[in-house]
Scaffold this active site. Structure first.
Site, PDB file in Angstrom:
ATOM      1  N   CYS A 263       0.813  -1.130  -0.044  1.00  0.00           N
ATOM      2  CA  CYS A 263      -0.045   0.117  -0.031  1.00  0.00           C
ATOM      3  C   CYS A 263       0.844   1.495  -0.003  1.00  0.00           C
ATOM      4  O   CYS A 263       0.651   2.180  -0.786  1.00  0.00           O
ATOM      5  CB  CYS A 263      -0.914  -0.080   1.245  1.00  0.00           C
ATOM      6  SG  CYS A 263      -2.051  -1.465   1.083  1.00  0.00           S
ATOM      7  N   HIS A 264       1.697   1.370   0.921  1.00  0.00           N
ATOM      8  CA  HIS A 264       2.562   2.632   0.898  1.00  0.00           C
ATOM      9  C   HIS A 264       4.115   2.171   1.204  1.00  0.00           C
ATOM     10  O   HIS A 264       4.948   2.974   1.490  1.00  0.00           O
ATOM     11  CB  HIS A 264       2.443   3.290   2.297  1.00  0.00           C
ATOM     12  CG  HIS A 264       0.676   3.926   2.107  1.00  0.00           C
ATOM     13  ND1 HIS A 264      -0.133   3.027   2.677  1.00  0.00           N
ATOM     14  CD2 HIS A 264       0.070   4.853   1.527  1.00  0.00           C
ATOM     15  CE1 HIS A 264      -1.543   3.689   2.563  1.00  0.00           C
ATOM     16  NE2 HIS A 264      -1.144   4.915   1.949  1.00  0.00           N
ATOM     17  N   GLY A 265       4.686   1.088   0.968  1.00  0.00           N
ATOM     18  CA  GLY A 265       5.945   0.624   0.627  1.00  0.00           C
ATOM     19  C   GLY A 265       6.595   0.422   1.945  1.00  0.00           C
ATOM     20  O   GLY A 265       7.914   0.809   2.400  1.00  0.00           O
TER      21      GLY A 265
END
Length: 299
Positions: A263-265
């Site tokens: 999703c956001h690494g």
């Protein structure tokens, strides 16, 4: 009524014979009833009759005024009934109107509560100090019993209320999960559902254990030793929810070979510790217990 000449006047009583009353007796009678005039005006009540006369009433023939015997009070209820006077003044009359007059409430009977009172306190002229201990003991016993029953009832209500907010039986049955460790090969990760969340159970190899134990705490955003996060170095048990925004990371992925949140690494190592990305904390470790070498209970 008196005569102009001052002679004795004639009066009449209801259903009685005509008698002659001297003028001074009439004045004395008027003086006696005059003191009751304020009460008469204050307490009298007159209700109009609903009956109407079909023909005009005949005019009464002039004659002497009849009065009751002066041996009884003029307006007492007993005097009107021909009995000995025992109550205060009262009058009732009905010719074309219905009216009642009562001055004092002495004709109302006072209830007798003697059957409900103790034998020791029925006599108002006798001291009741000799029975005070007995009466106080009964009062204390009754008060204490009521207090205990009230406390027990309050405790039952509170217990039922708190119990109604606890988890149901089916939810409690899912609060724990058994995992057979023999079904998970070395170096692999398996996902289970526990309390509505993904549960990661990872069988780490000796190389992964050695690599994670060698990590310096200075390199970690949320410093934790690998030995503080596991009970058996071979098995890593985590809740698979990213600590950033609650996504589910991918196992055996990322720059550190542990878990990766697409999703956001966010990158986690094989011990579930955050190494890179926006996640602020490590993956959560749930409570678990090893029942045997091949069985673990989570929850």
């Amino acid at each position: 009524a008196g005569t102009p000449g001052g002679d004795a006047c004639a009066v009449s009583v209801s259903a009685g014979a005509s008698v002659s009353v001297p003028p001074e007796t009439m004045q004395s009678l008027s003086a006696r009833t005059g003191a009751l005039a304020p009460r008469l005006a204050a307490t009298s009540r007159t209700v109009a009759s609903q009956r109407q006369r079909l023909v005009p009433a005949p005019e009464p023939e002039p004659g002497p005024i009849r009065l009751p015997s002066l041996q009884r009070p003029f307006l007492s209820r007993e005097a009107l009934l021909g009995l000995a006077p025992r109550s205060g003044p009262a009058a009732a009359a009905a010719i074309t109107l219905s009216s009642r007059v009562r001055y004092a409430h002495s004709d109302i009977r006072v209830p007798d509560f003697s059957d409900y009172r103790r034998q020791d306190v029925q006599d108002s002229k006798k001291s009741s100090q000799s029975s005070s201990d007995t009466r106080k003991g009964f009062s204390y016993l009754l008060t204490g019993t009521t207090a205990v029953m009230g406390a027990y009832a309050a405790k039952s209500v509170v217990t039922q209320f708190i119990t109604s907010m606890s988890a149901s039986a089916d939810v409690l049955a899912l609060s724990k999960i058994e995992v057979k460790l023999g079904d998970i090969p070395e170096g692999k990760n398996m996902t289970f559902k526990w309390r509505g969340k993904p549960l990661f159970v990872r069988h780490r190899s000796p190389k992964e254990v050695e690599s994670e134990q060698a990590v310096s705490l200075a390199e970690l955003r949320d410093p934790q030793l690998d030995s503080d996060r596991v009970k058996d170095p071979q098995w890593m048990i985590l809740i698979g929810v990213c600590t950033h925004l609650g996504c589910v990371p991918i196992a055996n992925a990322g720059e550190y070979g542990g878990y990766y949140c697409p999703c956001h690494g966010s990158h986690y190592d094989a011990s579930g510790r955050i190494r890179k990305g926006p996640a602020p904390q490590n993956l959560e470790v749930p409570p678990y217990e090893f029942v045997s070498e091949d069985l673990v209970i989570v929850g």
